[in-house]
Design an enzyme around this catalytic site. Structure first.
Site, mmCIF file in Angstrom:
data_model
loop_
_atom_site.group_PDB
_atom_site.id
_atom_site.type_symbol
_atom_site.label_atom_id
_atom_site.label_comp_id
_atom_site.label_asym_id
_atom_site.label_seq_id
_atom_site.Cartn_x
_atom_site.Cartn_y
_atom_site.Cartn_z
ATOM 1 N N GLY A 83 19.009 8.032 25.007
ATOM 2 C CA GLY A 83 18.703 7.618 23.653
ATOM 3 C C GLY A 83 18.934 6.133 23.419
ATOM 4 O O GLY A 83 19.535 5.422 24.232
ATOM 5 N N HIS A 379 -30.573 -24.485 42.037
ATOM 6 C CA HIS A 379 -30.930 -23.121 42.419
ATOM 7 C C HIS A 379 -30.191 -22.682 43.678
ATOM 8 O O HIS A 379 -30.197 -23.384 44.681
ATOM 9 C CB HIS A 379 -32.436 -22.982 42.722
ATOM 10 C CG HIS A 379 -33.321 -23.781 41.848
ATOM 11 N ND1 HIS A 379 -33.701 -23.368 40.595
ATOM 12 C CD2 HIS A 379 -33.906 -24.993 42.031
ATOM 13 C CE1 HIS A 379 -34.492 -24.288 40.054
ATOM 14 N NE2 HIS A 379 -34.628 -25.283 40.901
ATOM 15 N N TYR A 382 -24.772 -23.526 47.845
ATOM 16 C CA TYR A 382 -23.314 -23.551 47.980
ATOM 17 C C TYR A 382 -22.863 -24.958 48.326
ATOM 18 O O TYR A 382 -23.384 -25.584 49.256
ATOM 19 C CB TYR A 382 -22.853 -22.584 49.074
ATOM 20 C CG TYR A 382 -21.365 -22.673 49.346
ATOM 21 C CD1 TYR A 382 -20.446 -22.266 48.378
ATOM 22 C CD2 TYR A 382 -20.883 -23.178 50.546
ATOM 23 C CE1 TYR A 382 -19.080 -22.357 48.617
ATOM 24 C CE2 TYR A 382 -19.519 -23.266 50.792
ATOM 25 C CZ TYR A 382 -18.620 -22.861 49.822
ATOM 26 O OH TYR A 382 -17.280 -22.953 50.048
ATOM 27 N N ASN A 402 -18.642 -25.483 55.784
ATOM 28 C CA ASN A 402 -17.390 -26.240 55.729
ATOM 29 C C ASN A 402 -16.263 -25.649 56.558
ATOM 30 O O ASN A 402 -15.204 -26.257 56.678
ATOM 31 C CB ASN A 402 -16.933 -26.366 54.275
ATOM 32 C CG ASN A 402 -16.781 -25.019 53.584
ATOM 33 O OD1 ASN A 402 -17.484 -24.071 53.902
ATOM 34 N ND2 ASN A 402 -15.887 -24.939 52.624
ATOM 35 N N ARG A 456 -35.200 -28.991 62.842
ATOM 36 C CA ARG A 456 -35.624 -27.596 62.765
ATOM 37 C C ARG A 456 -36.559 -27.304 63.933
ATOM 38 O O ARG A 456 -37.114 -28.222 64.546
ATOM 39 C CB ARG A 456 -36.326 -27.320 61.429
ATOM 40 C CG ARG A 456 -37.549 -28.159 61.173
ATOM 41 C CD ARG A 456 -38.059 -27.987 59.743
ATOM 42 N NE ARG A 456 -39.223 -28.813 59.482
ATOM 43 C CZ ARG A 456 -39.472 -29.414 58.324
ATOM 44 N NH1 ARG A 456 -38.605 -29.289 57.320
ATOM 45 N NH2 ARG A 456 -40.563 -30.124 58.153
#
Length: 474
Positions: A83, A379, A382, A402, A456
């Site tokens: 109590g 757009h 990262y 990174n 590329r």
């Protein structure tokens, strides 16, 4: 105000919460309930706070140690829990023994410091002061019983009350201020002769009356201040009431909230940084936005719907479009410059620093990177561990690579660089000022100023190409 000690009742199990997390550690506005009550003790400049723990003490006590923040806090165990009177009995040996003792509940988070000061003042140092409130539905609360002269005669717990007493709508909040020199003597006289078989702290009220000690009731009108939490529903209701009160306070300062019922300001649950929102003039916030930690919005800032913003400083005129996450960490937080545009669906992570009129568009993530004035990544991109110069245009689908599997490395993109779509910049690497990176390139070596860099595979075209035919099903 005389010397003041605080007892905080935090031993209860909270069975109705149906959670393995102790009730006093359930969160309101991102902060554990007990954290709010420790703030009350700190606001009172209490000489000492004694927290009575029991259920979940192994979790509660470490939290208390972390949240003390300069407050002299002692923990005492109540085992078994017999109590409220029994709980206070455990705390008395840890008190200083003079002045006033104020008893608080660890699950009553929103009592204002000025209300508690007024309660102590009502007691005047030598009286027993009770914080009371009138409720339209007082079920479950102890009733304040008064004599024909209006003086407080006692408190009757709901389960022990007669039908006539249950009709009383003035109830005891669970908070009282007691002369320290009288408390131990009253506690020693408690018995458990009641429906619960417990030692009720409220029984000391009748003892005070019998001893000729004045009992005063400091009644307040705001039931929210003394609302306790016993179930998930009550916690949710209190959360919404608290958030609405915060929203109204901001609107009174001139902030334009599209819907004050759909606004949240919370502590940062990861670090405990207090939820604070500072706004300049003409700030607009759309629906369902969540702010946590320290956030500053400059003049004319607009926040779109469904944004989550933590620990950030957003300068004047910036616009944060819907569904953007800004996830800063103190002390620096995320910085968004004047006139910048962010989102929709953008993510700014810790260490993101955006200059004037920077554009961060949909599905762009920025972490531990700075972008100088006028830089754009509009757009699906990262930028991690990058330094981006003025007026850089960073193409869709491009990333900074990174991390080498062990360490992070920086990428430097100097002023006026154009990075084409779908590029990979493998750090550590520098793209010289005014340079261009052809779309689809993977850049592994630094490039000089003004250069075009293309890396590329050679395109191969085979005319009249026949696609493979599907094999028949077995």
């Amino acid at each position: 105000m005389s010397a003041l000690d605080v007892i905080i009742m935090a031993a209860g199990k909270g069975t109705r919460m149906k959670s393995r997390i102790p009730k006093v550690l359930q969160r309101l506005a991102g902060r554990p309930l007990l954290g709010h009550v420790l703030d009350q003790a700190r606001g009172l400049q209490a000489r000492r706070a004694v927290v009575v723990t029991g259920h979940g003490a192994a979790e509660v006590e470490p939290f208390i140690a972390r949240a003390a923040d300069g407050l002299d806090v002692r923990c005492v165990r109540q085992e078994p829990q017999l109590g409220t009177g029994h709980a206070v009995q455990q705390a008395v040996p840890a008190l200083q023994g003079d002045g006033t003792v104020i008893v608080l509940s660890g699950d009553v988070p929103l009592t204002r410091t000025d209300t508690l000061r007024a309660l102590v003042a009502a007691g005047g140092g030598g009286q027993l002061a009770l914080l009371t409130v009138t409720l339209p539905d007082p079920a479950g609360y102890g009733r304040i019983v008064r004599g024909s002269d209006g003086a407080v005669r006692g408190i009757v717990e709901h389960k022990d009350a007669t039908e006539a007493q249950r009709a009383i709508d003035e109830v005891y909040s669970g908070i009282m201020a007691v002369p320290a020199g009288l408390l131990a003597g009253w506690l020693a006289r408690l018995t458990n002769d009641n429906a619960q078989g417990e030692y009720y702290l409220t029984d000391i009220v009748a003892m005070a009356v019998a001893d000729g000690v004045p009992v005063v009731a400091h009644r307040i009108a705001d039931a929210l201040q003394v609302a306790g939490v016993n179930s998930p529903l009550q916690l949710a209701e209190l959360e919404r009431a608290h958030q609405l009160a915060q929203a109204r306070a901001l609107m009174e300062q001139g902030v334009r909230l599209a819907d004050p019922a759909r606004f949240d300001l919370r502590d940062d649950a990861r670090t405990g940084v207090r939820g604070e929102l500072a706004c300049g003039q003409d700030v607009e916030i759309d629906v369902n936005c969540i702010f946590s930690g320290r956030v500053e919005l400059g003049e004319g800032v607009r926040i779109g719907a469904h944004c989550c913003i933590a620990n950030a400083r957003i300068a004047a005129g910036a616009v944060v479009h819907p569904y953007t996450h800004i996830d800063g960490e103190q002390p620096a937080g995320v910085q968004v410059g004047e006139g910048a545009l962010v989102g929709p669906f953008a993510r700014l992570r810790p260490g993101a620093q955006l200059g004037r009129e920077v554009h961060i568009g949909n599905f762009v993530e920025v972490k531990n990177s700075s972008l100088a004035e006028g830089a754009k990544a509009n757009h699906l991109a990262y930028l991690g561990d990058a330094t981006v110069g003025e007026r850089v245009n960073y193409g869709a689908g491009s990333i900074t690579a990174n991390y080498d599997g062990a360490n992070k490395h920086r990428t430097v993109i100097e002023a006026d660089v154009h990075v084409g779509s779908n590029c990979v910049l493998v750090a550590p690497v520098t793209i010289g000022a005014g340079g261009t990176v052809g779309g689809g390139s993977t850049i592994t070596k630094s490039t000089p100023a003004g250069a075009l860099s293309v890396a590329r595979g050679k395109q191969v075209t085979k005319e009249n190409w026949q696609r493979p035919a599907k094999l028949p099903k077995a």
